[in-house]
Design a protein around this motif. Structure first.
Motif, PDB file in Angstrom:
ATOM      1  N   VAL A   1      46.350 -74.765  46.966  1.00 22.86           N
ATOM      2  CA  VAL A   1      47.820 -76.013  46.862  1.00 22.86           C
ATOM      3  C   VAL A   1      48.946 -75.220  48.077  1.00 22.86           C
ATOM      4  CG1 VAL A   1      50.314 -76.164  45.607  1.00 22.86           C
ATOM      5  CG2 VAL A   1      47.793 -75.468  44.499  1.00 22.86           C
ATOM      6  N   LYS A   2      49.214 -76.385  49.155  1.00 23.16           N
ATOM      7  CA  LYS A   2      49.939 -75.525  50.118  1.00 23.16           C
ATOM      8  C   LYS A   2      50.865 -74.283  49.394  1.00 23.16           C
ATOM      9  CE  LYS A   2      48.151 -79.306  52.846  1.00 23.16           C
ATOM     10  NZ  LYS A   2      48.308 -80.488  54.134  1.00 23.16           N
ATOM     11  N   GLU A   3      51.306 -73.612  50.823  1.00 21.65           N
ATOM     12  CA  GLU A   3      52.740 -73.605  50.647  1.00 21.65           C
ATOM     13  C   GLU A   3      53.935 -74.498  50.981  1.00 21.65           C
ATOM     14  OE1 GLU A   3      54.180 -71.787  55.376  1.00 21.65           O
ATOM     15  OE2 GLU A   3      52.200 -70.497  54.449  1.00 21.65           O
ATOM     16  N   ASN A   4      55.214 -73.937  50.104  1.00 17.74           N
ATOM     17  CA  ASN A   4      55.747 -74.752  50.225  1.00 17.74           C
ATOM     18  C   ASN A   4      55.868 -76.278  49.197  1.00 17.74           C
ATOM     19  OD1 ASN A   4      57.875 -73.298  51.981  1.00 17.74           O
ATOM     20  ND2 ASN A   4      56.491 -73.612  53.127  1.00 17.74           N
ATOM     21  N   THR A   5      54.766 -76.242  48.723  1.00 24.76           N
ATOM     22  CA  THR A   5      54.472 -77.769  48.022  1.00 24.76           C
ATOM     23  C   THR A   5      55.846 -77.736  46.923  1.00 24.76           C
ATOM     24  OG1 THR A   5      52.578 -77.755  48.131  1.00 24.76           O
ATOM     25  CG2 THR A   5      52.913 -78.765  46.532  1.00 24.76           C
ATOM     26  N   LYS A   6      56.786 -78.761  46.570  1.00 25.04           N
ATOM     27  CA  LYS A   6      56.961 -78.676  45.720  1.00 25.04           C
ATOM     28  C   LYS A   6      57.196 -79.145  44.557  1.00 25.04           C
ATOM     29  CE  LYS A   6      59.626 -75.377  47.571  1.00 25.04           C
ATOM     30  NZ  LYS A   6      59.721 -73.881  46.890  1.00 25.04           N
ATOM     31  N   PHE A   7      56.951 -78.898  43.236  1.00 21.06           N
ATOM     32  CA  PHE A   7      57.303 -79.950  42.138  1.00 21.06           C
ATOM     33  C   PHE A   7      55.595 -81.054  41.815  1.00 21.06           C
ATOM     34  CE2 PHE A   7      61.463 -79.287  43.046  1.00 21.06           C
ATOM     35  CZ  PHE A   7      61.484 -77.906  41.840  1.00 21.06           C
ATOM     36  N   ASP A   8      54.765 -80.366  42.620  1.00 14.05           N
ATOM     37  CA  ASP A   8      53.668 -81.514  42.446  1.00 14.05           C
ATOM     38  C   ASP A   8      52.615 -81.395  40.953  1.00 14.05           C
ATOM     39  OD1 ASP A   8      53.760 -82.194  45.417  1.00 14.05           O
ATOM     40  OD2 ASP A   8      51.929 -82.177  45.768  1.00 14.05           O
ATOM     41  N   PHE A   9      51.575 -82.314  40.593  1.00 15.17           N
ATOM     42  CA  PHE A   9      51.343 -82.158  39.648  1.00 15.17           C
ATOM     43  C   PHE A   9      49.834 -82.583  39.886  1.00 15.17           C
ATOM     44  CE2 PHE A   9      55.045 -84.428  38.227  1.00 15.17           C
ATOM     45  CZ  PHE A   9      55.354 -83.904  36.459  1.00 15.17           C
ATOM     46  N   ILE A  10      48.653 -81.026  38.545  1.00 17.81           N
ATOM     47  CA  ILE A  10      47.790 -81.135  38.768  1.00 17.81           C
ATOM     48  C   ILE A  10      46.680 -81.201  38.270  1.00 17.81           C
ATOM     49  CG2 ILE A  10      46.130 -79.301  39.654  1.00 17.81           C
ATOM     50  CD1 ILE A  10      47.542 -78.468  41.520  1.00 17.81           C
ATOM     51  N   TYR A  11      46.163 -81.357  37.245  1.00 19.14           N
ATOM     52  CA  TYR A  11      45.321 -82.337  35.818  1.00 19.14           C
ATOM     53  C   TYR A  11      43.747 -81.841  35.696  1.00 19.14           C
ATOM     54  CZ  TYR A  11      44.662 -84.907  32.182  1.00 19.14           C
ATOM     55  OH  TYR A  11      44.039 -85.125  30.118  1.00 19.14           O
ATOM     56  N   ILE A  12      43.294 -80.866  35.215  1.00 17.78           N
ATOM     57  CA  ILE A  12      41.908 -80.334  35.523  1.00 17.78           C
ATOM     58  C   ILE A  12      41.364 -80.508  33.613  1.00 17.78           C
ATOM     59  CG2 ILE A  12      40.708 -78.371  35.946  1.00 17.78           C
ATOM     60  CD1 ILE A  12      42.282 -79.589  38.564  1.00 17.78           C
ATOM     61  N   PRO A  13      41.320 -81.529  33.205  1.00 10.50           N
ATOM     62  CA  PRO A  13      40.557 -81.400  32.100  1.00 10.50           C
ATOM     63  C   PRO A  13      39.094 -81.892  31.569  1.00 10.50           C
ATOM     64  CG  PRO A  13      41.116 -84.076  32.806  1.00 10.50           C
ATOM     65  CD  PRO A  13      41.485 -82.882  34.200  1.00 10.50           C
ATOM     66  N   VAL A  14      38.769 -81.019  30.944  1.00  7.91           N
ATOM     67  CA  VAL A  14      37.444 -80.726  30.240  1.00  7.91           C
ATOM     68  C   VAL A  14      37.289 -81.787  28.991  1.00  7.91           C
ATOM     69  CG1 VAL A  14      35.082 -79.035  29.925  1.00  7.91           C
ATOM     70  CG2 VAL A  14      36.943 -79.017  31.403  1.00  7.91           C
ATOM     71  N   ILE A  15      36.403 -82.121  29.118  1.00 14.14           N
ATOM     72  CA  ILE A  15      35.658 -83.597  27.706  1.00 14.14           C
ATOM     73  C   ILE A  15      34.599 -83.170  27.130  1.00 14.14           C
ATOM     74  CG2 ILE A  15      38.171 -84.803  27.350  1.00 14.14           C
ATOM     75  CD1 ILE A  15      35.746 -87.205  28.753  1.00 14.14           C
ATOM     76  N   ILE A  16      33.979 -82.784  25.977  1.00 13.86           N
ATOM     77  CA  ILE A  16      32.259 -82.806  26.180  1.00 13.86           C
ATOM     78  C   ILE A  16      32.330 -83.559  23.873  1.00 13.86           C
ATOM     79  CG2 ILE A  16      31.008 -81.381  24.784  1.00 13.86           C
ATOM     80  CD1 ILE A  16      32.349 -79.052  26.312  1.00 13.86           C
ATOM     81  N   THR A  17      31.431 -84.243  24.815  1.00 16.20           N
ATOM     82  CA  THR A  17      30.528 -85.445  23.817  1.00 16.20           C
ATOM     83  C   THR A  17      29.427 -85.073  23.359  1.00 16.20           C
ATOM     84  OG1 THR A  17      30.165 -87.364  25.718  1.00 16.20           O
ATOM     85  CG2 THR A  17      32.534 -87.257  24.412  1.00 16.20           C
ATOM     86  N   LYS A  18      28.725 -84.145  23.856  1.00 13.72           N
ATOM     87  CA  LYS A  18      27.066 -84.023  24.071  1.00 13.72           C
ATOM     88  C   LYS A  18      27.164 -82.871  22.504  1.00 13.72           C
ATOM     89  CE  LYS A  18      23.176 -83.177  26.456  1.00 13.72           C
ATOM     90  NZ  LYS A  18      22.530 -83.014  27.693  1.00 13.72           N
ATOM     91  N   SER A  19      26.476 -83.243  22.344  1.00 11.83           N
ATOM     92  CA  SER A  19      26.452 -82.447  20.883  1.00 11.83           C
ATOM     93  C   SER A  19      25.478 -81.171  21.635  1.00 11.83           C
ATOM     94  CB  SER A  19      25.973 -82.977  19.597  1.00 11.83           C
ATOM     95  OG  SER A  19      25.227 -81.959  18.606  1.00 11.83           O
TER      96      SER A  19
END
Length: 308
Positions: A58-76
């Protein structure tokens, strides 16, 4: 959205608040592999070369950005491990959403170990929202073991909201933080267990800088034969302040253990811990029943309010 995402995937992503991905950078991981990614002017995401995972810059002075890092698992039967490092530039202010949702409809255990490390430069601020969720009709377990490491440089602040929604059979949740001067670290944890589920959380915080502070709050509900354990270790190595509290409701044959440890290595370290564990008060249920709730509805309403 990618054609690699089906309806089951979308439901799991919805449990982790997927609507945010339209407003910021994201990296979606499914069954151990990246399936979709978006970077922005202020947020770059790069694959690690020596192990599974990514580096988020994340660059310096970045203001109020969103970052989304989800993980999903459907394999048994899958055992997934990922190492994600967040490098937050000076005076940046961002919101990060992460977590893992598992759907296991078969008889083998599915497991995700997520190791997240946060490096905040001077004056940076991060709000980190993490959710864990499990579902499925199979006998295979849903296992989640998150590790979070936080390194706060002078004047930086981090807030964590961590929620285990439901359906996780076993979890060990470790959070470690090292604080320099004039930093603040806030954690709010919410956990629900039932049947024979097991949950253990471990917090270790080192208050190394003058005027560093932390506030850790854990709220949990344990029902049926489930077991929970809360451990907090806080070290005041400078003029600092900490407050940790564990509040738990137990039902049926559930068990909850709270183990506080506070160590003052400096004369001006002010460290406080509180713990309260017990059943729902009968008068609370009676009061709601006079308003038309059944006993079961009243109990659930109290639990929902407690974890809100």
């Amino acid at each position: 959205m990618s054609n690699q995402i089906n309806q089951i995937d979308k439901k799991l992503l919805d449990e982790l608040s997927s609507d945010i991905i339209q407003d910021g950078a994201y990296n979606i991981r499914k069954n151990g592999k990246k399936i979709e990614r978006k970077i922005t002017e202020n947020v770059n995401i790069i694959n690690k070369t020596n192990k599974p995972g990514i580096d988020i810059y994340v660059k310096e002075n970045t203001k109020f950005d969103f970052i989304y890092i989800p993980v999903i698992i459907t394999k048994s039967g899958l055992k997934d491990i990922v190492y994600n490092d967040f490098h937050i530039g000076k005076n940046a202010n961002v919101i990060i959403l992460a977590g893992c949702a598992i759907c296991n409809n078969h008889d083998k255990n599915s497991r995700h170990d997520g190791i997240h490390r946060f490096y905040l430069e001077e004056g940076a601020k991060v709000k980190y929202i993490e959710k864990h969720y499990g579902e499925g009709v199979g006998t295979g377990k849903k296992i989640l073991n998150p590790i979070t490491e936080v390194y706060l440089k002078k004047g930086s602040n981090m807030e964590i909201e961590s929620t285990q929604i439901e359906g996780v059979d076993s979890t060990i949740r470790e959070t470690k933080a090292i604080l320099e001067e004039n930093t603040n670290f806030i954690v709010t944890e919410k956990i629900m267990t039932h049947q024979n589920q097991i949950a253990k959380t471990i917090f270790t915080v080192e208050l190394n800088g003058e005027n560093s502070s932390t506030h850790i709050t854990s709220r949990s509900v344990a029902t049926d034969n489930s077991k929970q354990e809360f451990i907090s270790k806080i070290y005041g190595n400078a003029k600092s302040f900490s407050h940790s509290e564990c509040d738990a409701i137990i039902k049926d044959n559930a068990k909850v253990t709270a183990i506080p440890e506070v160590t003052a290595n400096h004369i001006d370290a002010n460290l406080i811990h509180e713990a309260a564990i017990g059943k729902i008060a009968g008068e609370q249920i009676t009061k709601l029943m006079t308003l038309g709730y059944t006993e079961e509805e009243a109990e659930q309403e109290i639990i929902n309010g407690f974890l809100k």
